[in-house]
Design a protein around this motif. Structure first.
Motif, PDB file in Angstrom:
ATOM      1  N   MET A  43       5.919   6.260  11.890  1.00  0.00           N
ATOM      2  CA  MET A  43       5.655   8.457  11.327  1.00  0.00           C
ATOM      3  C   MET A  43       7.064   8.418  12.569  1.00  0.00           C
ATOM      4  N   SER A  44       7.543   9.224  12.281  1.00  0.00           N
ATOM      5  CA  SER A  44       8.961  10.348  13.064  1.00  0.00           C
ATOM      6  C   SER A  44       8.331  11.004  14.454  1.00  0.00           C
ATOM      7  N   GLY A  45       8.450  10.970  15.271  1.00  0.00           N
ATOM      8  CA  GLY A  45       7.638  11.366  16.627  1.00  0.00           C
ATOM      9  C   GLY A  45       6.992  10.339  17.238  1.00  0.00           C
ATOM     10  N   GLU A  46       6.288  10.159  16.717  1.00  0.00           N
ATOM     11  CA  GLU A  46       5.609   9.255  16.990  1.00  0.00           C
ATOM     12  C   GLU A  46       5.642   8.605  17.997  1.00  0.00           C
ATOM     13  N   THR A  47       6.912   7.307  18.098  1.00  0.00           N
ATOM     14  CA  THR A  47       7.328   7.022  19.842  1.00  0.00           C
ATOM     15  C   THR A  47       7.778   8.040  20.729  1.00  0.00           C
ATOM     16  N   LEU A  81      -1.058   1.647   6.157  1.00  0.00           N
ATOM     17  CA  LEU A  81      -0.993   2.853   4.881  1.00  0.00           C
ATOM     18  C   LEU A  81      -0.246   2.783   3.891  1.00  0.00           C
ATOM     19  N   LEU A  82       1.135   2.037   4.534  1.00  0.00           N
ATOM     20  CA  LEU A  82       1.078   1.650   3.415  1.00  0.00           C
ATOM     21  C   LEU A  82       1.037   0.593   2.088  1.00  0.00           C
ATOM     22  N   ALA A  83       0.312  -0.372   2.869  1.00  0.00           N
ATOM     23  CA  ALA A  83      -0.364  -0.980   2.368  1.00  0.00           C
ATOM     24  C   ALA A  83      -1.885  -0.829   1.032  1.00  0.00           C
ATOM     25  N   MET A  84      -2.506   0.043   1.754  1.00  0.00           N
ATOM     26  CA  MET A  84      -2.949   1.213   1.422  1.00  0.00           C
ATOM     27  C   MET A  84      -3.099   1.715  -0.313  1.00  0.00           C
ATOM     28  N   ALA A  85      -1.462   2.253  -0.091  1.00  0.00           N
ATOM     29  CA  ALA A  85      -0.766   3.100  -0.698  1.00  0.00           C
ATOM     30  C   ALA A  85      -0.646   1.869  -2.007  1.00  0.00           C
ATOM     31  N   LEU A  86       0.105   0.568  -1.522  1.00  0.00           N
ATOM     32  CA  LEU A  86       0.543   0.056  -2.636  1.00  0.00           C
ATOM     33  C   LEU A  86      -1.076  -0.529  -3.742  1.00  0.00           C
ATOM     34  N   LYS A  87      -1.340  -1.131  -3.053  1.00  0.00           N
ATOM     35  CA  LYS A  87      -2.659  -1.296  -3.270  1.00  0.00           C
ATOM     36  C   LYS A  87      -3.117  -0.200  -4.837  1.00  0.00           C
ATOM     37  N   ASP A  88      -3.459   1.070  -4.251  1.00  0.00           N
ATOM     38  CA  ASP A  88      -4.256   2.045  -4.987  1.00  0.00           C
ATOM     39  C   ASP A  88      -2.899   1.761  -6.527  1.00  0.00           C
ATOM     40  N   LEU A  89      -1.851   1.509  -6.474  1.00  0.00           N
ATOM     41  CA  LEU A  89      -0.730   1.336  -7.211  1.00  0.00           C
ATOM     42  C   LEU A  89      -1.084   0.186  -8.139  1.00  0.00           C
ATOM     43  N   GLY A  90      -2.357  -0.765  -8.132  1.00  0.00           N
ATOM     44  CA  GLY A  90      -2.618  -1.905  -7.968  1.00  0.00           C
ATOM     45  C   GLY A  90      -2.080  -2.864  -7.957  1.00  0.00           C
ATOM     46  N   LEU A  91      -0.775  -3.178  -6.577  1.00  0.00           N
ATOM     47  CA  LEU A  91      -0.152  -4.101  -6.824  1.00  0.00           C
ATOM     48  C   LEU A  91      -1.126  -5.075  -5.019  1.00  0.00           C
ATOM     49  N   LYS A  92      -0.648  -6.303  -5.392  1.00  0.00           N
ATOM     50  CA  LYS A  92      -1.478  -7.024  -4.374  1.00  0.00           C
ATOM     51  C   LYS A  92      -0.356  -6.789  -2.932  1.00  0.00           C
ATOM     52  N   ARG A 128       5.076  11.041   2.064  1.00  0.00           N
ATOM     53  CA  ARG A 128       5.992  10.139   1.605  1.00  0.00           C
ATOM     54  C   ARG A 128       6.195   8.909   1.822  1.00  0.00           C
ATOM     55  N   ILE A 129       4.675   8.273   2.206  1.00  0.00           N
ATOM     56  CA  ILE A 129       4.291   7.236   2.316  1.00  0.00           C
ATOM     57  C   ILE A 129       3.996   6.314   1.047  1.00  0.00           C
ATOM     58  N   ARG A 130       3.702   7.770   0.000  1.00  0.00           N
ATOM     59  CA  ARG A 130       3.274   7.265  -1.301  1.00  0.00           C
ATOM     60  C   ARG A 130       4.545   7.626  -1.969  1.00  0.00           C
ATOM     61  N   ASN A 131       5.513   8.021  -1.542  1.00  0.00           N
ATOM     62  CA  ASN A 131       7.169   7.493  -2.368  1.00  0.00           C
ATOM     63  C   ASN A 131       7.476   6.171  -1.986  1.00  0.00           C
ATOM     64  N   VAL A 132       7.565   6.268  -1.133  1.00  0.00           N
ATOM     65  CA  VAL A 132       7.658   4.569  -0.733  1.00  0.00           C
ATOM     66  C   VAL A 132       7.264   3.802  -1.294  1.00  0.00           C
ATOM     67  N   ALA A 133       5.929   3.785  -1.700  1.00  0.00           N
ATOM     68  CA  ALA A 133       4.829   2.741  -2.846  1.00  0.00           C
ATOM     69  C   ALA A 133       5.288   2.457  -3.761  1.00  0.00           C
ATOM     70  N   GLN A 134       6.172   3.815  -4.155  1.00  0.00           N
ATOM     71  CA  GLN A 134       6.377   4.343  -5.681  1.00  0.00           C
ATOM     72  C   GLN A 134       7.295   3.131  -5.555  1.00  0.00           C
ATOM     73  N   ARG A 135       8.374   3.401  -4.564  1.00  0.00           N
ATOM     74  CA  ARG A 135       9.902   3.243  -4.645  1.00  0.00           C
ATOM     75  C   ARG A 135       9.854   1.271  -4.438  1.00  0.00           C
ATOM     76  N   VAL A 136       9.432   0.534  -4.058  1.00  0.00           N
ATOM     77  CA  VAL A 136       8.420  -0.432  -3.429  1.00  0.00           C
ATOM     78  C   VAL A 136       7.667  -1.169  -4.947  1.00  0.00           C
ATOM     79  N   GLY A 177       6.556   9.692   7.531  1.00  0.00           N
ATOM     80  CA  GLY A 177       6.874  11.346   8.226  1.00  0.00           C
ATOM     81  C   GLY A 177       5.046  11.501   7.501  1.00  0.00           C
ATOM     82  N   ASN A 178       4.591  11.375   6.755  1.00  0.00           N
ATOM     83  CA  ASN A 178       2.993  11.689   6.127  1.00  0.00           C
ATOM     84  C   ASN A 178       2.810  11.122   5.149  1.00  0.00           C
ATOM     85  N   VAL A 179       1.788  11.308   4.755  1.00  0.00           N
ATOM     86  CA  VAL A 179       0.729  10.392   3.735  1.00  0.00           C
ATOM     87  C   VAL A 179       1.454  10.908   2.445  1.00  0.00           C
TER      88      VAL A 179
END
Ligand code: ASP
Ligand code: MG
Length: 410
Positions: A43-47, A80-91, A18-26, A14-16
């Motif tokens: 994001m919730s509400g967007e559709t 956004l999630l792909a960006m967050a994952l890259k920030d964590l050093g992941l491919k 939370r997306i960072r949290n998803v990245a942490q879990r991944v 739903g926001n940046v």
């Protein structure tokens, strides 16, 4: 090492933050050595926002253009999630539905998946990438963008898990599993550790909104190991959707109580009791592409009978109009009645197969509460009743208690 598909719903992204949290879990799963494919909702509400915007332009938006538009929500979150994952050093790499590609038929806004190519994804997974795939999107044989129906990201997740032969498909949502009933109505509702695929199918079709029904059908067909979990909790095993044959645990007779307020009842009164009447009424309804759920026909008196059935509330006005204009006059029926203030309450459990008297217990509980039953339908593993909408919560609570669903199982 396992291959895991994780699907995250709208509130989970739903926001940046939370997306960072998803990245942490991944990242955690990746660190354990697993291959991970992530499927995201918008994001919730967007559709909803996009649909409303389209309706500002056209009262009935052009289906092709509507799909072009409402598929954009998912394109934002995957990037956004792909960006967050890259920030964590992941491919990491995002994929739209058409980049996979996820091939569908051309039924805009409710397309069905026909084929998923797994070559590109496999090559990337073997290269160590986390793949972030847009849910809900597909592409038809002519290259048109399609979407899979509301809640369709669940189906994307399960379909990808099937195509990739993943070890598990994890559906992360804002609840921590599948419950015996909606905890907002019955606070004592319990989370189920397991539920069989068939029960889940009934629960989903009867109004439990945890999973899109198509995703459950898909999981059943391809035997995908499916688990519903909360994205807001660190720990917890959620609810595992099992297949009966590999589930040798002691099963409750009833697993859950489902309910919905989505239906309306229509009665055609005083129709002649002769061959062809059901066809004349329901054939006309089916020709208008309106789905009918429960049906009852009474015994006749003086050669006349009453015929009742339920349709989705959204189709109620259209059904009444259609019957009034064409069918009722042709049949010489006496009257046409409609009731939108009904609800359907169902008990679901595979234990019903091997136990008698379950349905009658349901009827007894409702009668003790003074609730009148208007219609009944049964299958091997469920019994549903239509009652007055104002008694819905009372019925659900009474049944939940009577079937001991608030008691933890030993
Ligand atoms: N974003 C789509 C919807 O709101 C698909 C999904 O979230 O599953 O229905
Ligand atoms: Mg959903």
């Amino acid at each position: 090492m396992a291959l895991i598909v994780q699907k995250y719903g709208g509130t989970s992204v739903g926001n940046v933050e939370r997306i960072r949290n998803v990245a942490q879990r991944v990242a955690k799963y990746k660190a354990q050595g697993h291959q991970v494919v992530v499927v995201l909702s918008a994001m919730s509400g967007e559709t909803n926002r996009l649909i409303a915007l389209a309706r500002e332009m056209q009262s009935t938006p052009d289906p092709r253009e509507l799909d072009v538009m409402i598929s954009t929500g998912e394109q934002v979150t995957i990037a956004l999630l792909a960006m967050a994952l890259k920030d964590l050093g992941l491919k990491a790499k995002s994929y739209t539905g058409w980049q996979v590609p996820i091939l569908t038929d051309n039924a805009y806004t409710k397309a069905r998946i026909e084929d998923i190519s797994d070559e590109k994804m496999r090559a990337d997974l073997d290269d160590g990438y986390v793949l972030v795939v847009a849910g809900f999107q597909g592409v038809d044989g002519d290259g048109n963008i399609t979407t899979l129906g509301r809640g369709g990201s669940d189906t994307t997740g399960v379909a990808l898990a099937a195509a990739l032969k993943a070890d598990e498909c994890q559906i992360y949502t804002d609840v921590d599993g599948v419950y015996t009933t909606d905890p907002r109505i019955v606070p004592e509702a319990r989370k189920l550790k397991t539920i069989t695929f068939e029960e889940m199918l009934e629960m989903a079709s009867l109004g439990s909104k945890v999973l899109q029904i198509r995703s459950v059908e898909f999981a059943g067909k391809y035997k995908v190991k499916l688990r519903v979990l909360s994205s807001f909790e660190e720990e917890g095993d959620g609810t595992l959707i099992t297949f009966e044959e590999d589930d040798n645990m002691e099963q409750a007779i009833i697993s859950g109580i489902a309910f919905n307020r989505d239906e309306a009842k229509i009665t055609v009164q005083g129709v002649p009791d002769k061959p062809g009447i059901a066809y004349q009424i329901l054939g006309a309804v089916a020709d208008a592409n309106i789905e009918v759920d429960m049906i009852i026909q009474n015994i006749s008196k003086d050669g006349k009978t009453d015929f009742s059935f339920t349709v989705n509330r959204n189709d109620f006005a259209r059904t009444i109009d259609l019957l009034k204009d064409k069918v009722v006059p042709a049949l010489g029926a006496q009257d046409l009645l409609g009731d939108t203030k009904i609800c359907k309450v169902s008990i679901v459990g595979i234990g019903m197969r091997s136990h008698v008297g379950i349905a009658s217990k349901m009827f007894r509980v409702l009668s003790e509460e003074g609730i009148n039953i208007q219609m009944i339908s049964t299958s091997e593993i469920k019994t549903s009743v239509v009652i007055d909408e104002k008694y819905m919560e009372l019925a659900v609570r009474a049944l939940h208690k009577a079937f001991d669903l608030d008691q933890p199982k030993g």
